[in-house]
Each structure stands twice: as structure tokens, then as C-alpha cells.
Write an enzyme that holds these catalytic residues in place. Sequence first.
Site, PDB file in Angstrom:
ATOM      1  N   ASP A 212       0.854  -1.193   0.000  1.00 38.62           N
ATOM      2  CA  ASP A 212       0.000   0.000   0.000  1.00 38.62           C
ATOM      3  C   ASP A 212       0.890   1.242   0.000  1.00 38.62           C
ATOM      4  O   ASP A 212       0.747   2.135   0.833  1.00 38.62           O
ATOM      5  CB  ASP A 212      -0.902  -0.007   1.238  1.00 38.62           C
ATOM      6  CG  ASP A 212      -2.034   1.014   1.144  1.00 38.62           C
ATOM      7  OD1 ASP A 212      -2.438   1.354   0.021  1.00 38.62           O
ATOM      8  OD2 ASP A 212      -2.503   1.469   2.206  1.00 38.62           O
ATOM      9  N   ASN A 217       1.944   6.888   3.042  1.00 33.41           N
ATOM     10  CA  ASN A 217       2.669   5.900   3.836  1.00 33.41           C
ATOM     11  C   ASN A 217       4.177   6.056   3.702  1.00 33.41           C
ATOM     12  O   ASN A 217       4.931   5.128   4.020  1.00 33.41           O
ATOM     13  CB  ASN A 217       2.247   4.482   3.438  1.00 33.41           C
ATOM     14  CG  ASN A 217       0.946   4.065   4.083  1.00 33.41           C
ATOM     15  OD1 ASN A 217       0.568   4.585   5.134  1.00 33.41           O
ATOM     16  ND2 ASN A 217       0.242   3.135   3.458  1.00 33.41           N
ATOM     17  N   ASP A 229       3.696   1.643   7.936  1.00 39.66           N
ATOM     18  CA  ASP A 229       2.448   0.908   7.771  1.00 39.66           C
ATOM     19  C   ASP A 229       2.551  -0.224   6.760  1.00 39.66           C
ATOM     20  O   ASP A 229       2.100  -0.118   5.612  1.00 39.66           O
ATOM     21  CB  ASP A 229       1.309   1.853   7.381  1.00 39.66           C
ATOM     22  CG  ASP A 229      -0.049   1.180   7.531  1.00 39.66           C
ATOM     23  OD1 ASP A 229      -0.104   0.048   8.048  1.00 39.66           O
ATOM     24  OD2 ASP A 229      -1.053   1.787   7.125  1.00 39.66           O
TER      25      ASP A 229
END
Length: 340
Positions: A212, A217, A229
Site C-alpha cells: 500500500d 505511507n 504501515d
Amino acid sequence: MNVTEASPKEVSQAETPFSNLTPDFVLDAVESMGFVSDARIYTLNSYENRVYQVGIEDSQPLIAKFYRPERWTDKQILEEHAFSFELQDLEIPVVPPMLHEGNTLLNYKGYRIALFERRGGRAPELDCEDTLYSLGQYMGRIHAAGQATPFEHRPSLTVESFGSKSREFLLANNYIPASLLEAYTTITDQLLEKVTARFDLIDYTPIRLHGDCHPGNILWRDDKPNFVDLDDARNGPAVQDLWMLLSGEPERQHIQLANLVEGYEMFCDFQPKELGLIESLRSLRLMHYVAWLARRWNDPAFPMHFPWFNTERYWAQHINELREQLFALEQPSLKLMPDF
């Protein structure tokens, strides 16, 4: 690393899995790990899990992450933790969980928790060629490690897991308004057919991914990216971690891609054929995202923060987005600049 076995069944699995997480509960959980809180607590921007910044007396605040019950198994969470430590050992700037009595996955009254060092930073400047080159270098290093062996317990990004199952969930639970049902089923049939054909056409080797890797992030700090993350880490095509760093018109994306790949190939071979998967991956992300919202709709945080979801207007807009993706899949794929 060992793990104190969590007992997720002790937490209500009905509609409000985080209903017990009052500020006092969170502080008690952190202090049960041997820390002394200064009673300052801030809720951070996270919906899938619950994440808090907790002040610690005579020390820097720490981040406490409460995992959503039943989403991941202990083995899957520990595999994520192990990957972050593997990257840290290679001096790749990630934020691994803290160890407490030899464990990274902790338990407090049925909740599975991980504690992290707080690390600040700003969003990367994706219009800066040097920034993109540096991002490419570090992503190449992450993927060089990710190629060594696949995840054993964590899932893979596939057409079925992100596309077909998302569609099935929405249809089975009657989320699509009757007036838009035919349009939705028709466009998703067509889209999944084309995406499946593209995945069948392009041969790639799945590797361990961040999963992701959007700009939110990545924290830019000390002239380098810090990747945070890893909750969505999974097996998949390498380009999944690159395409979300591209934006704007095709000419701009060509320049961004060239800088990313130039840095990337310092540490890992880039497979240009995977560029043909970008629009398919974008389509799957759109389908997965709306199904994620639907699956979490009984969590009170979701109606509060996503009030626009599940209205007829929203579904009409989503269907239009999918139509745009169907058109994008019929266009030539993004390619490296000729002089790369």
C-alpha cells in the site's frame, strides 16, 4: 521472535470491535507493557485498525496499534513484523514494532497490540526528480529483499481476492441500488474479463511487497523516505509498489517513471512488462476499496468519516469510475521513456 498468544474471541466480534477502546483503556494497555504514560493520547488517522499516539513520561511518545480482530491471524501479523525487521537489518528506513519481553505482538484483554517508535516527517515531493530517484533506490532495495522468498502466511494480490470477491460481497449483501444493478454487473463483468486477460498475458514472479505504498505511507525525513504501515504487505507484482507514486498527465508520468526506475535498477532489476498491469491494478484497487468500506460499514467510525458512501449518487460515481477504467485498459500501456 515469540508471541504472547492473543485471544481475539474475548473481544466482541459483532458490529463494534473497538467499542472498548476508551482513552483509559488505551492508557492502561500501554502501561501494562511497563511504560508510564503522561496521560496525553491522540487518535491517529487509521480506520482499519485503531492507532494512537501515547505520551510517555520523560521520553518520546510512542505509537500503539490495536489490530482489528479477525482480520489477520497471529502468523500473518508476525510475518509482517519479521519483514520489517529484515528490512531494518538491511538499513532500509522502515518503522518496525518495538520488542517487549521478546515479543512484538502483544495482548491486552483480548486485543492484539503492537507498539512503535514515533517517527515524524513530511510527504515526499513527487515533482522533484531527486526525490523520485531516491524513492526508486529504496524501493529497489525493498524488492531485492522481497524477492528472496515469498510470504508463507500473508495473502497475494490477485484478480480474485481484490476484484471478484469484492464484487461478490457487494452483490450478495445488496449494496448496489436496484436502479444501478444492471449497470454495475455489466461494467464489472467487462472489467474483470479484461483484467483477467491482462494478468494471464503478462508473466511475472510475485514478490513480497509493501502493498500500500501511496505517498501517505512515506515520510520524508533526513533527506530519505521512511516507509511506514506494512499492514497491507502481501505477495504480488513489483509494479504494485510503484504505480501509486505516479500522477498527472502521461507525459509527466513518463518522467516520474524514468526517475523511479533509474534509482530502482541500482539495486533490483525492473521488469518493463509489468507496466502493462498498472491500469488493471488500479481497477482492482477501486473495486477492493469500495468493498472494504462496505465490509466495515457496521463499524461506527465508517459512517462518521465516510458519510458520502452507500448513497445512490456514490454508486453512480463509482460505476463511472469503472467505465473510465475500462476505457483506460483499452489504451496503450505506460512505457519507459525511449532514452531510458
